[in-house]
Design a protein around this motif. Structure first.
Motif, PDB file in Angstrom:
ATOM      1  N   ARG A   1       0.766  -1.215   0.005  1.00 49.52           N
ATOM      2  CA  ARG A   1       0.039   0.100   0.056  1.00 49.52           C
ATOM      3  C   ARG A   1       0.958   1.292   0.127  1.00 49.52           C
ATOM      4  NH1 ARG A   1      -2.622  -3.018   3.789  1.00 49.52           N
ATOM      5  NH2 ARG A   1      -1.691  -1.904   5.375  1.00 49.52           N
ATOM      6  N   ILE A   2       1.934   1.105   0.722  1.00 51.17           N
ATOM      7  CA  ILE A   2       2.750   2.293   0.787  1.00 51.17           C
ATOM      8  C   ILE A   2       3.378   2.920  -0.591  1.00 51.17           C
ATOM      9  CG2 ILE A   2       5.087   3.177   1.812  1.00 51.17           C
ATOM     10  CD1 ILE A   2       4.106   1.670   4.240  1.00 51.17           C
ATOM     11  N   ALA A   3       3.988   1.570  -1.223  1.00 52.95           N
ATOM     12  CA  ALA A   3       4.566   1.709  -2.476  1.00 52.95           C
ATOM     13  C   ALA A   3       3.705   2.327  -3.488  1.00 52.95           C
ATOM     14  CB  ALA A   3       4.992   0.498  -2.877  1.00 52.95           C
TER      15      ALA A   3
ATOM     16  N   HIS B   1       0.965   4.148  -3.046  1.00 49.79           N
ATOM     17  CA  HIS B   1       0.848   5.493  -2.746  1.00 49.79           C
ATOM     18  C   HIS B   1       1.960   6.358  -3.026  1.00 49.79           C
ATOM     19  CE1 HIS B   1       0.888   9.142  -0.159  1.00 49.79           C
ATOM     20  NE2 HIS B   1      -0.264   8.926  -0.157  1.00 49.79           N
ATOM     21  N   ASP B   2       3.169   6.002  -2.644  1.00 46.71           N
ATOM     22  CA  ASP B   2       4.416   6.581  -2.716  1.00 46.71           C
ATOM     23  C   ASP B   2       4.716   6.805  -4.328  1.00 46.71           C
ATOM     24  OD1 ASP B   2       4.553   6.945  -0.248  1.00 46.71           O
ATOM     25  OD2 ASP B   2       6.452   5.984   0.078  1.00 46.71           O
ATOM     26  N   ALA B   3       4.386   5.880  -5.245  1.00 47.55           N
ATOM     27  CA  ALA B   3       4.509   5.838  -6.490  1.00 47.55           C
ATOM     28  C   ALA B   3       3.510   6.449  -7.275  1.00 47.55           C
ATOM     29  CB  ALA B   3       4.634   4.550  -7.010  1.00 47.55           C
ATOM     30  N   GLY B   4       2.576   6.792  -6.560  1.00 47.15           N
ATOM     31  CA  GLY B   4       1.211   7.303  -7.363  1.00 47.15           C
ATOM     32  C   GLY B   4       0.440   6.454  -8.350  1.00 47.15           C
ATOM     33  N   ASN B   5       0.575   5.236  -7.883  1.00 49.44           N
ATOM     34  CA  ASN B   5      -0.120   4.290  -8.720  1.00 49.44           C
ATOM     35  C   ASN B   5      -1.495   4.032  -8.222  1.00 49.44           C
ATOM     36  OD1 ASN B   5      -0.944   1.313  -9.675  1.00 49.44           O
ATOM     37  ND2 ASN B   5       0.930   1.583 -10.715  1.00 49.44           N
TER      38      ASN B   5
ATOM     39  N   GLU C   1       8.572  -1.156 -10.266  1.00 36.65           N
ATOM     40  CA  GLU C   1       8.428  -0.001  -9.436  1.00 36.65           C
ATOM     41  C   GLU C   1       8.080  -0.136  -7.939  1.00 36.65           C
ATOM     42  OE1 GLU C   1       5.211   3.786 -10.143  1.00 36.65           O
ATOM     43  OE2 GLU C   1       4.623   1.759 -10.961  1.00 36.65           O
TER      44      GLU C   1
ATOM     45  N   THR D   1      10.533   1.836  -5.462  1.00 37.57           N
ATOM     46  CA  THR D   1       9.707   2.959  -4.561  1.00 37.57           C
ATOM     47  C   THR D   1      10.087   2.472  -3.149  1.00 37.57           C
ATOM     48  OG1 THR D   1       7.939   3.179  -6.145  1.00 37.57           O
ATOM     49  CG2 THR D   1       7.644   3.869  -3.802  1.00 37.57           C
ATOM     50  N   LEU D   2      10.193   1.107  -2.586  1.00 33.80           N
ATOM     51  CA  LEU D   2      10.392   0.752  -1.487  1.00 33.80           C
ATOM     52  C   LEU D   2      12.044   0.831  -1.014  1.00 33.80           C
ATOM     53  CD1 LEU D   2       8.008  -2.272  -0.822  1.00 33.80           C
ATOM     54  CD2 LEU D   2       7.847   0.400  -0.107  1.00 33.80           C
TER      55      LEU D   2
ATOM     56  N   ARG E   1      13.563   2.746   2.028  1.00 37.06           N
ATOM     57  CA  ARG E   1      13.163   2.367   3.274  1.00 37.06           C
ATOM     58  C   ARG E   1      14.170   1.244   3.857  1.00 37.06           C
ATOM     59  NH1 ARG E   1       8.017   3.374   5.065  1.00 37.06           N
ATOM     60  NH2 ARG E   1       6.868   4.892   3.664  1.00 37.06           N
TER      61      ARG E   1
END
Length: 148
Positions: A19-21, A23-27, A105, A109-110, A113
């Motif tokens: 979910r974080i990825a 959101h952060d990727a804008g997907n 992606e 994106t992750l 972290r």
């Protein structure tokens, strides 16, 4: 932490990271899209009911999702070679490409972290990923001999 709690913690953390990825990727693609394409990538073409069952969703919900994926050119429907009255859904080359791009992606994106992890932690993550991947591909019957 007990064994079952550790497994649950891994699954919940994996869902949170996905979910974080996203959101952060804008997907903004629904996770059901990636789950469905992953199932088709792993198992090949499937009837709609079997695909809904494998994705743990309803047949009407899967029908709607497949309609959207078909319109986007990510899946296609065809006659079942064993029963021409039935339909089989398969991922298209574009669907598989989109799935692989999403997986790349996710990792990109992750990655920040996890930049501070040492070699021991990376070996633990790699081993955990291998074990979970193996277990995710196994059936309950495969596991009866593995308990001990």
């Amino acid at each position: 932490m007990h064994k079952a709690e550790a497994i649950t913690a891994i699954v919940l953390a994996a869902h949170a990271l996905a979910r974080i990825a996203a959101h952060d990727a804008g997907n903004d693609a629904p996770s059901a899209q990636w789950r469905t394409l992953s199932i088709l990538d792993q198992r090949g073409g499937m009837r709609l009911g079997a695909l809904a069952s494998a994705a743990r969703t309803t047949q009407p919900g899967m029908t709607r999702l497949i309609g959207a994926l078909e319109s986007a050119g990510l899946v296609e429907r065809g006659a079942d070679p064993r029963d021409s009255r039935a339909t089989v859904v398969t991922a298209t080359a574009a669907g598989i490409r989109a799935l692989h791009e999403w997986r790349t992606e996710l990792g990109t994106t992750l990655a920040p972290r996890f930049d501070d992890l040492g070699d021991d932690d990376w070996r633990a993550i790699e081993r955990t990923a291998a074990i979970l991947g193996e277990r995710a591909q196994s059936t309950p019957d495969d596991m009866t001999g593995a308990r001990g």
